[in-house]
Design a protein around this motif. Structure first.
Motif, mmCIF file in Angstrom:
data_model
loop_
_atom_site.group_PDB
_atom_site.id
_atom_site.type_symbol
_atom_site.label_atom_id
_atom_site.label_comp_id
_atom_site.label_asym_id
_atom_site.label_seq_id
_atom_site.Cartn_x
_atom_site.Cartn_y
_atom_site.Cartn_z
ATOM 1 N N ALA A 285 27.953 113.186 16.056
ATOM 2 C CA ALA A 285 27.609 112.143 15.120
ATOM 3 C C ALA A 285 26.078 111.581 15.444
ATOM 4 C CB ALA A 285 28.516 110.807 15.057
ATOM 5 N N ASP A 286 25.553 111.758 16.732
ATOM 6 C CA ASP A 286 24.321 111.553 16.924
ATOM 7 C C ASP A 286 24.013 112.011 18.495
ATOM 8 O OD1 ASP A 286 21.834 110.498 16.497
ATOM 9 O OD2 ASP A 286 22.337 108.391 16.159
ATOM 10 N N TRP A 287 22.690 111.738 18.729
ATOM 11 C CA TRP A 287 22.233 112.060 19.919
ATOM 12 C C TRP A 287 21.465 111.162 20.817
ATOM 13 C CZ3 TRP A 287 24.161 116.843 21.750
ATOM 14 C CH2 TRP A 287 24.569 117.683 20.654
ATOM 15 N N ALA A 288 21.515 111.000 21.908
ATOM 16 C CA ALA A 288 20.752 110.074 22.902
ATOM 17 C C ALA A 288 19.236 109.761 22.485
ATOM 18 C CB ALA A 288 20.824 110.474 24.430
ATOM 19 N N ALA B 273 15.467 114.594 27.642
ATOM 20 C CA ALA B 273 17.026 114.609 27.704
ATOM 21 C C ALA B 273 17.375 114.128 26.332
ATOM 22 C CB ALA B 273 17.459 113.615 28.711
ATOM 23 N N THR B 274 16.466 113.657 25.501
ATOM 24 C CA THR B 274 16.734 113.037 24.123
ATOM 25 C C THR B 274 16.876 114.154 22.842
ATOM 26 O OG1 THR B 274 14.565 112.403 23.442
ATOM 27 C CG2 THR B 274 15.644 110.698 24.825
ATOM 28 N N GLY B 275 17.661 113.601 21.918
ATOM 29 C CA GLY B 275 17.729 114.741 20.831
ATOM 30 C C GLY B 275 18.578 115.659 20.855
ATOM 31 N N PHE B 276 18.583 116.756 20.075
ATOM 32 C CA PHE B 276 19.388 117.808 20.006
ATOM 33 C C PHE B 276 18.991 118.933 21.084
ATOM 34 C CE2 PHE B 276 20.832 121.953 18.130
ATOM 35 C CZ PHE B 276 22.142 121.624 17.537
ATOM 36 N N ASP C 115 35.657 103.892 22.507
ATOM 37 C CA ASP C 115 36.762 104.881 22.763
ATOM 38 C C ASP C 115 37.573 105.358 21.627
ATOM 39 O OD1 ASP C 115 38.929 106.419 24.288
ATOM 40 O OD2 ASP C 115 40.072 104.565 24.467
ATOM 41 N N GLY C 116 37.529 106.457 21.124
ATOM 42 C CA GLY C 116 38.201 106.996 19.992
ATOM 43 C C GLY C 116 39.137 108.085 20.418
ATOM 44 N N ILE C 117 39.506 109.029 19.497
ATOM 45 C CA ILE C 117 40.497 110.095 19.781
ATOM 46 C C ILE C 117 39.902 111.368 20.443
ATOM 47 C CG2 ILE C 117 42.033 111.786 18.748
ATOM 48 C CD1 ILE C 117 42.572 109.686 16.392
ATOM 49 N N GLY C 118 40.422 111.555 21.666
ATOM 50 C CA GLY C 118 39.816 112.590 22.280
ATOM 51 C C GLY C 118 38.516 112.285 23.035
ATOM 52 N N ALA C 119 37.668 113.230 23.412
ATOM 53 C CA ALA C 119 36.255 113.171 23.955
ATOM 54 C C ALA C 119 35.398 112.189 23.207
ATOM 55 C CB ALA C 119 35.882 114.307 24.154
ATOM 56 N N ASP C 120 34.670 111.315 23.896
ATOM 57 C CA ASP C 120 33.644 110.344 23.057
ATOM 58 C C ASP C 120 32.173 110.778 23.232
ATOM 59 O OD1 ASP C 120 35.774 108.487 22.547
ATOM 60 O OD2 ASP C 120 36.075 108.283 24.228
ATOM 61 N N PHE C 121 31.955 111.635 24.153
ATOM 62 C CA PHE C 121 30.493 112.321 24.204
ATOM 63 C C PHE C 121 30.671 113.428 24.950
ATOM 64 C CE2 PHE C 121 30.822 109.109 27.868
ATOM 65 C CZ PHE C 121 30.041 109.866 28.901
ATOM 66 N N ALA C 122 29.255 114.099 25.082
ATOM 67 C CA ALA C 122 29.303 115.478 25.878
ATOM 68 C C ALA C 122 28.098 115.326 26.245
ATOM 69 C CB ALA C 122 29.632 116.537 25.028
ATOM 70 N N VAL D 258 22.479 114.627 25.484
ATOM 71 C CA VAL D 258 23.926 113.852 25.583
ATOM 72 C C VAL D 258 24.259 113.592 24.093
ATOM 73 C CG1 VAL D 258 25.176 112.113 26.181
ATOM 74 C CG2 VAL D 258 23.501 112.955 27.854
ATOM 75 N N GLY D 259 25.308 114.333 23.790
ATOM 76 C CA GLY D 259 25.800 114.237 22.135
ATOM 77 C C GLY D 259 26.810 113.140 22.155
ATOM 78 N N ALA D 260 26.690 112.161 21.132
ATOM 79 C CA ALA D 260 27.695 111.036 20.921
ATOM 80 C C ALA D 260 28.783 111.761 19.827
ATOM 81 C CB ALA D 260 27.052 109.911 20.280
#
Length: 345
Positions: A62-65, A93-96, A121-128, A253-255
């Protein structure tokens, strides 16, 4: 063919200053380990059945750092005279992924990131977390989160990589031996993290994560320098890497599960009021009831600038020492954490 494909990647890792012979050694190691049979119990490499890797183009993001602060570690912690890693900056380290370069952390270096909102905290992974590894050459990092920008809590990382022999600076790592460690997957594939694994920790609101911190793993198996996983095992990864690009190379880091600051303000508008906003030197706070609150005013790069404890229904914050700009007000009670965005004029 292997040389043609790998040479550009070697350049990207900043290794061209090494002698040509070492290039060939590195290439041979990569080519001979690409077909290594997975031995560990955890998810395999990207593209293999059962992998948890998430491609950067996935619609789950949905977004990025948006901001980061970097503390560079040593190029070689065993010989600090060589200086610190120096590749990248706060924007890297920011953005896509793949757009702003990478920031190389060096031995024990770390970077702290914020988002345009809070993770929950949603369903499954929350960030990567994305690194720029390739083949079986993986550089690793621990991952920590915070809901106040002050106290950070680490995911329980596990490394089952054999520690009887040091993985060399050009060595390989089997991702099936890794769990909850960033860098498990190659470039363009994020390693996912689920906030639910940190539920129940006192002082952490997994539904209002304001900061993510990536901490380089010192891959040495020497107890004088080693980084240890959650089960007190030394984490063995390529070491030493004594150059400016040494250590974990954070790409992005992807949200996945994120609530924007605007949504937070709207959701809590009937409960807690901050006014005026924009503000000059004084910010008024009104709470729904008299309770004990902890209030932190933080810059967009995560630094806490004002801390105040309040046990009243109304109070004020003195903003006169702050420069004009955007800030986040983190408000904590016994039952919840709320983050609001303000503008100082």
């Amino acid at each position: 063919m292997g040389f043609i494909l790998l040479k550009p990647i070697i350049a990207h890792k900043g290794l061209l200053n090494f002698r040509i012979m070492k290039h060939f050694i590195f290439i041979i190691i990569c080519l001979t380990t690409l077909n290594t049979i997975a031995q560990g119990p955890y998810a395999p490499a990207a593209g293999q059945p059962g992998s948890t890797a998430i491609h950067k183009d996935s619609t789950v993001f949905a977004d990025w750092a948006v901001t980061s602060t970097v503390n560079f570690g040593w190029m070689n912690i065993a010989d600090t005279s060589q200086g610190r890693a120096s590749t990248g900056n706060t924007a890297s380290a920011t953005g896509f992924p793949g757009t702003n370069g990478v920031v190389s952390l060096g031995d024990s270096g770390y970077v702290t990131l914020t988002f345009n909102g809070v993770l929950y905290d949603g369903i499954g992974a929350d960030f990567a977390v994305f690194e720029n590894g390739f083949g079986s050459f993986l550089e690793l990092a621990f991952v920590e989160v915070s809901s106040d920008g002050i106290n950070f809590y680490r995911f329980d990382a596990v490394s089952l990589t054999d520690t009887s022999t040091q993985t060399g600076g050009f060595g390989s790592t089997d991702p099936t031996n890794l769990y909850n460690i960033a860098g498990k997957y190659v470039a363009n594939y994020g390693t996912p993290f689920d906030l639910n694994e940190l539920s129940g920790i006192l002082g952490l609101d997994i539904n209002a994560i304001t900061h993510v911190r990536i901490v380089d793993v010192i891959g040495s198996v020497n107890s004088a320098y080693a980084s240890y996983d959650s089960q007190n095992r030394a984490v063995n990864d390529p070491w030493p890497t004594p150059f400016a690009t040494g250590g974990f190379d954070l790409d992005a880091v992807g949200a996945i599960n994120i609530t924007t600051s605007v949504e937070i303000e709207e959701f809590n508008s009937n409960n807690i009021s901050l006014f005026p906003n924009p503000a000059n030197n004084v910010l008024n706070i009104h709470f729904p009831k008299k309770e004990k609150y902890s209030v932190y005013v933080q810059s967009i790069n995560g630094k806490t600038l004002i801390t105040k404890s309040i046990e009243a229904q109304s109070s004020q914050l003195n903003l006169s020492d702050l420069d004009a700009g955007i800030y986040f007000v983190n408000i904590q009670s016994n039952t919840k954490t709320i983050v609001k965005r303000i503008v100082k004029q």
